[in-house]
Each structure stands twice: as C-alpha cells, then as structure tokens.
Motif scaffolding. Structure first.
Motif, PDB file in Angstrom:
ATOM      1  N   ARG A 173       0.857  -1.188   0.000  1.00 15.80           N
ATOM      2  CA  ARG A 173       0.000   0.000   0.000  1.00 15.80           C
ATOM      3  C   ARG A 173       0.889   1.233   0.000  1.00 15.80           C
ATOM      4  O   ARG A 173       1.878   1.285   0.723  1.00 15.80           O
TER       5      ARG A 173
ATOM      6  N   ASN B 179       4.918 -10.817  -3.892  1.00 17.58           N
ATOM      7  CA  ASN B 179       4.777 -10.730  -5.350  1.00 17.58           C
ATOM      8  C   ASN B 179       6.079 -10.261  -5.986  1.00 17.58           C
ATOM      9  O   ASN B 179       6.655  -9.251  -5.576  1.00 17.58           O
TER      10      ASN B 179
ATOM     11  N   SER C 275       7.547  -9.036  -9.617  1.00 14.51           N
ATOM     12  CA  SER C 275       7.131  -8.607 -10.950  1.00 14.51           C
ATOM     13  C   SER C 275       7.816  -9.425 -12.034  1.00 14.51           C
ATOM     14  O   SER C 275       9.006  -9.734 -11.930  1.00 14.51           O
TER      15      SER C 275
ATOM     16  N   ASP D  38       1.015 -16.802 -10.184  1.00 11.93           N
ATOM     17  CA  ASP D  38      -0.075 -15.867  -9.884  1.00 11.93           C
ATOM     18  C   ASP D  38      -0.917 -15.582 -11.127  1.00 11.93           C
ATOM     19  O   ASP D  38      -0.438 -15.735 -12.250  1.00 11.93           O
ATOM     20  N   ASP D  39      -2.160 -15.170 -10.918  1.00  9.77           N
ATOM     21  CA  ASP D  39      -3.055 -14.755 -12.008  1.00  9.77           C
ATOM     22  C   ASP D  39      -3.120 -15.795 -13.113  1.00  9.77           C
ATOM     23  O   ASP D  39      -3.170 -15.460 -14.302  1.00  9.77           O
TER      24      ASP D  39
ATOM     25  N   GLU E 272     -15.757 -14.320  -3.243  1.00 11.53           N
ATOM     26  CA  GLU E 272     -16.528 -13.377  -2.431  1.00 11.53           C
ATOM     27  C   GLU E 272     -17.835 -13.957  -1.891  1.00 11.53           C
ATOM     28  O   GLU E 272     -18.422 -13.403  -0.967  1.00 11.53           O
TER      29      GLU E 272
ATOM     30  N   TYR F 290     -12.382 -11.956  -0.398  1.00  8.05           N
ATOM     31  CA  TYR F 290     -13.121 -11.141   0.565  1.00  8.05           C
ATOM     32  C   TYR F 290     -14.115 -11.966   1.372  1.00  8.05           C
ATOM     33  O   TYR F 290     -14.514 -11.561   2.462  1.00  8.05           O
TER      34      TYR F 290
HETATM   35  P1  C2E Z   1      -2.406  -9.980  -7.015  1.00  9.20           P
HETATM   36  O1  C2E Z   1      -1.043 -10.379  -6.644  1.00  9.20           O
HETATM   37  O2  C2E Z   1      -3.174 -10.889  -7.912  1.00  9.20           O
HETATM   38  O3  C2E Z   1      -3.171  -9.764  -5.635  1.00  9.20           O
HETATM   39  C1  C2E Z   1      -4.529 -10.010  -5.423  1.00  9.20           C
HETATM   40  C2  C2E Z   1      -5.342  -8.736  -5.534  1.00  9.20           C
HETATM   41  O4  C2E Z   1      -6.734  -9.079  -5.486  1.00  9.20           O
HETATM   42  C3  C2E Z   1      -5.117  -7.755  -4.381  1.00  9.20           C
HETATM   43  O5  C2E Z   1      -5.329  -6.436  -4.876  1.00  9.20           O
HETATM   44  C4  C2E Z   1      -6.252  -8.141  -3.427  1.00  9.20           C
HETATM   45  O6  C2E Z   1      -6.586  -7.113  -2.514  1.00  9.20           O
HETATM   46  C5  C2E Z   1      -7.348  -8.398  -4.411  1.00  9.20           C
HETATM   47  N1  C2E Z   1      -8.391  -9.280  -3.882  1.00  9.20           N
HETATM   48  C6  C2E Z   1      -8.236 -10.365  -3.097  1.00  9.20           C
HETATM   49  N2  C2E Z   1      -9.430 -10.945  -2.837  1.00  9.20           N
HETATM   50  C7  C2E Z   1     -10.369 -10.205  -3.464  1.00  9.20           C
HETATM   51  C8  C2E Z   1     -11.800 -10.298  -3.582  1.00  9.20           C
HETATM   52  O7  C2E Z   1     -12.443 -11.189  -3.046  1.00  9.20           O
HETATM   53  N3  C2E Z   1     -12.419  -9.345  -4.343  1.00  9.20           N
HETATM   54  C9  C2E Z   1     -11.717  -8.343  -4.966  1.00  9.20           C
HETATM   55  N4  C2E Z   1     -12.423  -7.438  -5.670  1.00  9.20           N
HETATM   56  N5  C2E Z   1     -10.373  -8.223  -4.865  1.00  9.20           N
HETATM   57  C10 C2E Z   1      -9.709  -9.153  -4.144  1.00  9.20           C
HETATM   58  P2  C2E Z   1      -4.270  -5.249  -4.604  1.00  9.20           P
HETATM   59  O8  C2E Z   1      -3.747  -5.335  -3.204  1.00  9.20           O
HETATM   60  O9  C2E Z   1      -4.919  -3.967  -5.033  1.00  9.20           O
HETATM   61  O10 C2E Z   1      -3.066  -5.579  -5.567  1.00  9.20           O
HETATM   62  C11 C2E Z   1      -3.243  -5.566  -6.956  1.00  9.20           C
HETATM   63  C12 C2E Z   1      -2.045  -6.134  -7.669  1.00  9.20           C
HETATM   64  O11 C2E Z   1      -0.901  -5.290  -7.476  1.00  9.20           O
HETATM   65  C13 C2E Z   1      -1.603  -7.505  -7.162  1.00  9.20           C
HETATM   66  O12 C2E Z   1      -2.406  -8.518  -7.717  1.00  9.20           O
HETATM   67  C14 C2E Z   1      -0.165  -7.537  -7.631  1.00  9.20           C
HETATM   68  O13 C2E Z   1      -0.101  -7.866  -8.991  1.00  9.20           O
HETATM   69  C15 C2E Z   1       0.251  -6.093  -7.465  1.00  9.20           C
HETATM   70  N6  C2E Z   1       0.959  -5.956  -6.174  1.00  9.20           N
HETATM   71  C16 C2E Z   1       0.479  -5.737  -4.926  1.00  9.20           C
HETATM   72  N7  C2E Z   1       1.486  -5.691  -4.013  1.00  9.20           N
HETATM   73  C17 C2E Z   1       2.631  -5.918  -4.709  1.00  9.20           C
HETATM   74  C18 C2E Z   1       4.027  -6.003  -4.347  1.00  9.20           C
HETATM   75  O14 C2E Z   1       4.428  -5.926  -3.171  1.00  9.20           O
HETATM   76  N8  C2E Z   1       4.921  -6.224  -5.363  1.00  9.20           N
HETATM   77  C19 C2E Z   1       4.507  -6.382  -6.660  1.00  9.20           C
HETATM   78  N9  C2E Z   1       5.453  -6.592  -7.612  1.00  9.20           N
HETATM   79  N10 C2E Z   1       3.220  -6.315  -7.036  1.00  9.20           N
HETATM   80  C20 C2E Z   1       2.290  -6.087  -6.073  1.00  9.20           C
END
Ligand code: C2E
Ligand code: MG
Ligand code: MG
Ligand code: MG
Length: 275
Positions: free
Chosen positions: A63, A116, A118, A178-179, A238, A257
């Motif tokens: 964050r 995570n 990249s 991931d993904d 969810e 969630y």
């Molecule tokens: P990600 O690694 O696929 O992380 C999962 C994302 O889905 C997270 O969003 C999480 O909050 C969200 N999520 C989990 N469960 C639910 C759900 O039930 N509903 C919905 N609507 N969302 C859910 P976040 O935290 O906004 O992160 C988005 C992306 O940003 C991550 O996808 C990841 O690709 C990247 N990211 C986040 N933190 C880091 C980090 O420390 N380093 C790197 N390189 N990328 C990061």
C-alpha cells in the motif's frame, strides 16, 4: 498558421492522453521518494484451506500513501515502477519489511507469507540476492516465504527462469504462479518448472455461479494441476456459492473477501478469522 491550428486541435482531442501523461510523470516522480519518506506499508490477506477450515498463510500486499498524491493503487504504480526500474528497490523493501513484520506480529511470525515478484524483474539477481542475504543472516526464514510470479515471467529463456526458481527453492521458498489463466505461456512449463502452486485468477473465480464457461475453466485447471502434482489456490472468492463450488472441485486453498480483506499489521494480532 496551419501547424499551430493543427497542434491546438491535437491537444484538444488528446486532452485525456495528456492528462494521463501528466499523472504518469507525477507518479513516477513521487515514487522516487516513497521509501525514504516511509510512504509504503504492507497489508496481509489470509489464505484458507476450506476443507480443514484452517488458515494456511497470508499474501503481503503493498500500500502506498503518497504525501503528494494520496493513496495510489498498486495496479497503477507497480507498472510505472517496473518501467522506471524503481521496482527493484520496492521488492527489496517488501522482503525486508516482511521480515520486520514477522518480528512485530506473533500471528505472522510462523505463518507462510506470499510476496509478489514482478515479471519485469524476475530474471534480475537483486531479489534473489536479498532473499539469500536475509536467509544467511537468519533475518528471514525463507522456508516460510512463497514467491508469487506471473506466467509472463516464465515465457522466455528457459534456462535463466529455471535457475532462478531452483535458487529460491533451494533457500526453502515455495513457488506459486499468480493470475493463472490470464497470460500467454504454454502449459508445458507446468511440468518442466519446479512449481508448487497455481493461483487461479480472480476473473475466473468471480463468475462462478454466473458463467458456466468460467466454471469449466476453474474445474479443468484444478484437475490438470492436481494431475501434475501442483496445488491450487483460488483468488477473489466473495460468495458462499463460490466457496462451495471450489470446495466441491477440491481446490486446495482460497483467498478472497469472503474470508477476509487484506488486514493492517496493527490489527492482525487481534484479528479472528471466522471459519
Ligand atoms: P495480485 O497479486 O493478484 O493480488 C490479489 C489482488 O486481489 C489484491 O489487490 C487483493 O486485494 C485483491 N483481492 C483479493 N481478494 C479479493 C476479492 O475477493 N475481491 C476483490 N475485488 N479483490 C480481491 P491489490 O492489493 O490492489 O493488488 C493488486 C495487484 O498489485 C496484485 O495482484 C499484484 O499484482 C500487485 N501488487 C500488490 N502488491 C505488490 C508487491 O508488493 N509487489 C509487486 N510486484 N506487485 C504487487
Ligand atoms: Mg499475488
Ligand atoms: Mg493474484
Ligand atoms: Mg490477480
């Protein structure tokens, strides 16, 4: 005159592109001082084994509360940090912060934490070196770390990819893709690479109960992964209906969630997961 007029019309019609560029420049600029200004923190989202109803670990999610821009989503700033090269420092910070947070929180201390990495930095040495240094100095028990990488990290240069994965696995880390399902790579890497987990992308999970095609995809990915001795996590569940479906298809773990949103460090030790 014509040129001036043309330029004027251009900037009028491309106002949004212009705006986007300005935002991009601002974000890029603000990223440079984010670490020294202590603008980052990690939040932790639980993962659950729905069959035994136990917590299996957390994913650390970054964050950024920028002094200048307010909260900026990782979906916006991570790609920019990848382009500018800032991502190397960010990942270094994340790894070190996970180690510190494990000291702070009794809840996290023995838990498995996913971080995570990249795709853009996957082949670079810096994050592997950081893990190795922390492992050697006993600052971090790398056996309690899961490394999440996307499929795109795996597509080119088989040898380098394999070497990176074997190195971090040699330190004890668990490897997760991931993904899963959103990238372009061939399925053959699933059998050729040392992969412990596949994480099914939220886009497939969110339409369980609505779209039979997505259900077929989820079911097939689980069956295929299990046949290859790879475990499966579903992300973004969810609803109870989604949980029931995933359980019935023998999905090993679920993050979403339905169980919990990401949790602030300060709230973790008093947090009780309802299972
Ligand atoms: P990600 O690694 O696929 O992380 C999962 C994302 O889905 C997270 O969003 C999480 O909050 C969200 N999520 C989990 N469960 C639910 C759900 O039930 N509903 C919905 N609507 N969302 C859910 P976040 O935290 O906004 O992160 C988005 C992306 O940003 C991550 O996808 C990841 O690709 C990247 N990211 C986040 N933190 C880091 C980090 O420390 N380093 C790197 N390189 N990328 C990061
Ligand atoms: Mg992830
Ligand atoms: Mg994911
Ligand atoms: Mg995702």
């Amino acid at each position: 005159h014509a040129k001036e007029l043309g330029r004027g019309r251009f900037s009028f019609f491309d106002f949004s592109i212009n705006e986007k560029n300005q935002r991009l420049i601002k974000v890029k600029q603000a990223l440079r001082s984010a670490i020294e200004s202590s603008e980052y923190r990690l939040v932790y989202q639980p993962k659950v084994n729905p069959h035994q109803c136990v917590l299996t670990g957390y994913e650390a999610l970054l964050r950024w509360n920028s002094q200048e821009l307010g909260m900026v989503s990782p979906d916006e700033f991570i790609p920019i940090a990848e382009e500018s090269g800032e991502i190397e420092k960010i990942t270094d910070w994340v790894i070190r912060r996970v180690a510190m947070d494990k000291q702070y929180s009794a809840h996290l201390r023995h838990a498995n934490i996913a971080i995570n990495i990249s795709a853009k930095q996957f082949k670079s040495d810096s994050w592997v070196n950081t893990l190795r240094i922390m492992h050697d100095s006993s600052e971090l028990d790398v056996a309690s770390i899961t490394v999440e990488i996307t499929e795109t990290a795996l597509i080119d240069s088989f040898e380098v990819t394999l070497e990176q994965l074997l190195t971090v696995r040699g330190l004890g880390a668990t490897i997760a893709i991931d993904d899963f399902g959103t990238g372009y790579s061939s399925l053959s890497y699933l059998k050729k690479m040392p992969i412990d987990y596949v994480k099914i992308d939220r886009s497939f999970v969110q339409d369980i109960g609505i779209d039979p095609d997505d259900q077929a995809i989820v079911q097939t990915v689980i069956a295929m992964s299990h046949a290859l001795d790879i475990k499966v996590v579903a992300e973004g569940a969810e609803s109870a209906e989604q949980i029931d479906f995933l359980k019935s298809k023998q999905c090993d773990e679920i993050q979403g969630y339905y169980y919990s949103k990401p949790i602030e460090l300060a709230d973790l030790d008093s947090f009780i997961l309802q299972l």
